[in-house]
Design a protein around this motif. Structure first.
Motif, PDB file in Angstrom:
ATOM      1  N   UNK A  65       5.984  13.086   6.248  1.00  0.00           N
ATOM      2  CA  UNK A  65       5.386  13.282   7.564  1.00  0.00           C
ATOM      3  C   UNK A  65       6.439  13.323   8.659  1.00  0.00           C
ATOM      4  N   UNK A  66       7.441  12.461   8.539  1.00  0.00           N
ATOM      5  CA  UNK A  66       8.481  12.440   9.583  1.00  0.00           C
ATOM      6  C   UNK A  66       9.372  13.684   9.523  1.00  0.00           C
ATOM      7  N   UNK A  84       5.869  19.163  -6.583  1.00  0.00           N
ATOM      8  CA  UNK A  84       7.131  19.515  -5.936  1.00  0.00           C
ATOM      9  C   UNK A  84       7.553  18.551  -4.858  1.00  0.00           C
ATOM     10  N   UNK A  85       6.806  17.448  -4.681  1.00  0.00           N
ATOM     11  CA  UNK A  85       7.137  16.487  -3.645  1.00  0.00           C
ATOM     12  C   UNK A  85       8.123  15.458  -4.188  1.00  0.00           C
ATOM     13  N   UNK A  86       8.940  14.943  -3.275  1.00  0.00           N
ATOM     14  CA  UNK A  86       9.913  13.930  -3.657  1.00  0.00           C
ATOM     15  C   UNK A  86       9.573  12.605  -2.977  1.00  0.00           C
ATOM     16  N   UNK A  87       9.800  11.531  -3.701  1.00  0.00           N
ATOM     17  CA  UNK A  87       9.521  10.201  -3.161  1.00  0.00           C
ATOM     18  C   UNK A  87      10.697   9.286  -3.455  1.00  0.00           C
ATOM     19  N   UNK A 113       7.751   5.119  -4.081  1.00  0.00           N
ATOM     20  CA  UNK A 113       7.043   5.040  -2.805  1.00  0.00           C
ATOM     21  C   UNK A 113       6.184   6.280  -2.584  1.00  0.00           C
ATOM     22  N   UNK A 114       5.205   6.135  -1.717  1.00  0.00           N
ATOM     23  CA  UNK A 114       4.341   7.262  -1.364  1.00  0.00           C
ATOM     24  C   UNK A 114       5.183   8.342  -0.678  1.00  0.00           C
ATOM     25  N   UNK A 115       5.185   9.607  -1.146  1.00  0.00           N
ATOM     26  CA  UNK A 115       5.983  10.678  -0.513  1.00  0.00           C
ATOM     27  C   UNK A 115       5.652  10.878   0.972  1.00  0.00           C
ATOM     28  N   UNK A 175       0.797  -1.227   0.000  1.00  0.00           N
ATOM     29  CA  UNK A 175       0.000   0.000   0.000  1.00  0.00           C
ATOM     30  C   UNK A 175       0.828   1.276   0.000  1.00  0.00           C
ATOM     31  N   UNK A 176       2.125   1.195   0.371  1.00  0.00           N
ATOM     32  CA  UNK A 176       2.967   2.405   0.396  1.00  0.00           C
ATOM     33  C   UNK A 176       3.573   2.714  -0.962  1.00  0.00           C
ATOM     34  N   UNK A 177       3.261   1.909  -1.984  1.00  0.00           N
ATOM     35  CA  UNK A 177       3.778   2.176  -3.334  1.00  0.00           C
ATOM     36  C   UNK A 177       2.847   3.155  -4.020  1.00  0.00           C
TER      37      UNK A 177
END
Length: 603
Positions: A206-207, A174-177, A199-201, A119-121
Motif C-alpha cells: 500500500x505504501x 506475484x506479490x512479495x512479503x 508478513x501480510x504483503x 494480525x499482520x502475519x
C-alpha cells in the motif's frame, strides 16, 4: 557625450509612437520575464526542499510502522524459539499417529493466538526433519533435499539461531512479503528445523504503490523487495550507495535523470539484515510543478501588464496626434517663413504647446536677425578671400623644396643611368629625409616612420665615414607600426654622435640606436656611442642647457628643442636624459609614453 552602451538595429528609423511601444515592451515585459525566471527558480528550490522534507517525514512514519511490525514478529519468533509448551507440537517424538493427530490439532490454538495478537502475519510455517513429524498440516512441512538447496534455507542455517530477514515471492499472485526465518534447536542444541514467518504483503504494497514518486524497498542495499518503477540490480546498488554516502538525503541519477532523494533504514531487532525505504522525485516533475505554480502566481502580473499596455496605447495615440500637429506647424514655418496660427495644435497647455510657442518666437527672432546674418555672411566671405590669398602665398614658398625634389630625382636618374649605385642610394635617402623634414609638424608619426628617417640618415653617413663608424638600428617592426612618437626626436642625437663624439675616430666607431616598449605603456629610445665621451663638467653643462627652456644655447638647440617638445606635450616625467663617461662613450635615453595608433602613416 559618451556612446550608448548598446544599440538596437533599425531603432533609428522608428517613429516616436513605435519607440514608445518598444520602450514599454522592454521596460515592462522584460522585467516580467525576469520576475518569472526568479519566481520559477525560487519555487523550484522551495518545492525541492518541500518534496525532500515531505518524503523524509513520510519515510519516518513508515519506518516506525515497519520497525514495530518487524519487532513484533521477532518477539513471536523468540516465544516460539524458547517456549517449550508451544514447541512440543513439533519437538516431541510420538509413538502413534493418533498422538500426532491430537497434538497437530493443537495447532489451531497457535493460529488463534497468532491471528489475535499478530494480525499482520500472513503465514507461519515449520520446516521439520522427517523423523520428527509424520503429518503434513497447514503449518508443518518436511525438510526435503530440494528445500536444503534453496538459497534462503542455506543462509538461514548459516545464521545459527539468529533471525534472518528476507522476502517471499508468491508464485500465484506475484506479490512479495517480508519474511523472517530462523533455525529451531531442541534442548540438546540440535538443529531440528526452520521456522518461517511471512508478513501480510499489504503492509508494504500500500505504501510503495500509493506513491506518485519512485519508491523502493531494498534488502541489505542490493536486493529489490518491492518497487513502483522498473529497476535493475546495478541501479539499486548505485542508488543505495549514493544515498549512504550523502547521509540518506541528496541527489541521485536514475534512468538518466537527476532525482531529489531520501531514504531510511529499517533494522530489525537481533538481526544483521536491514531494509532501506527509498523515495526519488525526478527533477523534471518538480520543475513542471514549479512552473505551473509560477504561472498561476503570474496571472495577476500579466493582467496588470495588459492593463498597462492598453494605457500606453491610448497615451501613444493621443501623443502621436499632438506630435503630428506640431510637425505640421513646423512645416508651415519652414515653407512660408512665418509663424503658425494660434491654436494650430489644440488648447492643451503642455510641453508640446510650450515647444510650439517657442517655435513661433524663434521665427520672429530669425526675421529680426536676418539683416545681421547677411552682414556676417559678407564678412565671412571677405575673410575667406584673405585666407585664400595666404594659402596662395604659402604655395609659392614651396617652389624651392619642389625644385630640390626634382633636382635630387634628376641626380638619382643620372646615377642609375651611369650605374652609380652609391650616388643613386644617397639621392633616395636624402630625398626621403627632405620630404620627412617638410612633412613633420605637430602631428605624431609612427615609430616606424621615425626609425626609417634615422636609417636614411645613418646610410648617408656610412658613405662618408665608411668602416670607421658603424651604425646599428634595432627595433621591433610590429611594435613600431602600432606606436606613435613625436617626429625627429632621435635624429638630432644621432647627428651629435657622428659630429661630436665619433668624427675624429679612426676606426671601430659604433653607434647603436634602439627602440624598446614596456607593457604598451612606456617607450624608450636610446642612442649609444663608444666615442670620447664627456667629462663630469661637460656633462653637467649639457644637462643644464638641456633643461633650460628660457635661454636656449645655439650649440645645443637641437637636443634642447627635443627635450622641451616632449615635456610640454607629455609632462615633466618624460624627456631626455644623458649619461657619459670620458673616453668610454655617451648614452642618450629618450622617454615617452606608448601611444597606440589604429592606422599607419606612410613612411
Amino acid at each position: 557625450m559618451g556612446k550608448p552602451m548598446f544599440k538596437i538595429r533599425g531603432a533609428s528609423s522608428l517613429k516616436l509612437g513605435q519607440r514608445m511601444i518598444l520602450v514599454f515592451t522592454l521596460g515592462c515585459f522584460l522585467p516580467l520575464i525576469l520576475v518569472y525566471i526568479y519566481m520559477y527558480s525560487t519555487s523550484s528550490r522551495a518545492l525541492i526542499e518541500q518534496q525532500i522534507e515531505s518524503g523524509r517525514e513520510s519515510l519516518e512514519v513508515q519506518k516506525e510502522l515497519l520497525t514495530n511490525k518487524l519487532n513484533l514478529v521477532t518477539e513471536l519468533s523468540e516465544r516460539i524459539f524458547f517456549d517449550e509448551s508451544r514447541m512440543q507440537v513439533v519437538l516431541n517424538t510420538y509413538a502413534t499417529d493418533t498422538e500426532i493427530y491430537v497434538d497437530n490439532k493443537s495447532s489451531q490454538v497457535l493460529d488463534d493466538y497468532i491471528y489475535e495478537y499478530y494480525r499482520d502475519i500472513a503465514k507461519i510455517s515449520f520446516y521439520m526433519n522427517p523423523d520428527l513429524i509424520k503429518g503434513d498440516e497447514n503449518h508443518f512441512k518436511k525438510i526435503t533435499d530440494t528445500l536444503r538447496e534453496k538459497e534462503w534455507y542455506k543462509k538461514t542455517m548459516q545464521y545459527i539461531g539468529r533471525p534472518r530477514w528476507s522476502y517471499y515471492s508468491n508464485i500465484k499472485t506475484g506479490r512479495r512479503s517480508l519474511r523472517l526465518t530462523r533455525t529451531l534447536i531442541d534442548s540438546r542444541d540440535k538443529e531440528v528445523g526452520v521456522i518461517s514467518i511471512e508478513l501480510d504483503p499489504a503492509l508494504t504494497d500500500e505504501y510503495i504503490n500509493s506513491r506518485s514518486d519512485h519508491a523502493l524497498l531494498v534488502l541489505n542495499g542490493n536486493e529489490n523487495v518491492l518497487a513502483n518503477v522498473s529497476i535493475t540490480e546495478n541501479e539499486i546498488k548505485e542508488v543505495c550507495q549514493t544515498l549512504k554516502d550523502e547521509s540518506f538525503d541528496g541527489w541521485v541519477t536514475f534512468h538518466g535523470e537527476r532525482c531529489a532523494s531520501a531514504a531510511v533504514t529499517v533494522t530489525p531487532r537481533y538481526s544483521p539484515d536491514y531494509y532501506m525505504l527509498v523515495l526519488m522525485q525526478p527533477y523534471g516533475g518538480i520543475t513542471r510543478s514549479a512552473g505551473r505554480t509560477t504561472i498561476r502566481s503570474l496571472i495577476p502580473l500579466m493582467l496588470a501588464a495588459l492593463l498597462m499596455a492598453a494605457s500606453v496605447l491610448v497615451l501613444n495615440r493621443w501623443f502621436t496626434r499632438r506630435i503630428t500637429a506640431l510637425g505640421m506647424a513646423m512645416r508651415h514655418v519652414v515653407e512660408r517663413s512665418s509663424a503658425a496660427a494660434d491654436g494650430a495644435i489644440g488648447e492643451a497647455h503642455d510641453e508640446i504647446w510650450e515647444l510650439y510657442n517657442d517655435l513661433n518666437k524663434m521665427v520672429v527672432d530669425m526675421q529680426k536677425l536676418s539683416d545681421t546674418a547677411a552682414n556676417e555672411r559678407i564678412e565671412r566671405e571677405q575673410l575667406h578671400s584673405r585666407n585664400k590669398d595666404i594659402e596662395f602665398k604659402m604655395l609659392t614658398t614651396q617652389i624651392n623644396p619642389h625644385f630640390l625634389y626634382n633636382t635630387l630625382e634628376t641626380m638619382r636618374m643620372l646615377a642609375m643611368i651611369n650605374h652609380q649605385k652609391d650616388i643613386e642610394e644617397i639621392s633616395v635617402m636624402l630625398n626621403r629625409l627632405l620630404r620627412g623634414s617638410l612633412e613633420a609638424g605637430q602631428e605624431l608619426k609612427t615609430l616606424a616612420w621615425e626609425m626609417d628617417k634615422v636609417e636614411c640618415y645613418t646610410k648617408i653617413q656610412s658613405y662618408r665615414f665608411g668602416d670607421r663608424i658603424t651604425a646599428v638600428v634595432e627595433y621591433d617592426k610590429e611594435v613600431a607600426e602600432r606606436c606613435k612618437v613625436m617626429p625627429f626626436v632621435v635624429q638630432p642625437f644621432v647627428e651629435n654622435a657622428y659630429v661630436h663624439a665619433m668624427e675624429d675616430k679612426d676606426a671601430g666607431g659604433l653607434i647603436t640606436i634602439k627602440a624598446e616598449a614596456y607593457d604598451d605603456r612606456e617607450l624608450f629610445l636610446t642612442v649609444t656611442d663608444n666615442g670620447h665621451g664627456m667629462s663630469e663638467k661637460e656633462l653637467e653643462e649639457v644637462t643644464r642647457y638641456l633643461n633650460d627652456f628660457e635661454n636656449l644655447d645655439r650649440e645645443h638647440i637641437g637636443i634642447c628643442n627635443v627635450n622641451q617638445r616632449i615635456k610640454l606635450r607629455f609632462g615633466n616625467e618624460y624627456g631626455v636624459t644623458i649619461t657619459s663617461v670620458e673616453n668610454e662613450g655617451t648614452c642618450v635615453k629618450i622617454h615617452m609614453p606608448f601611444i597606440k595608433c589604429y592606422g599607419t602613416e606612410n613612411a
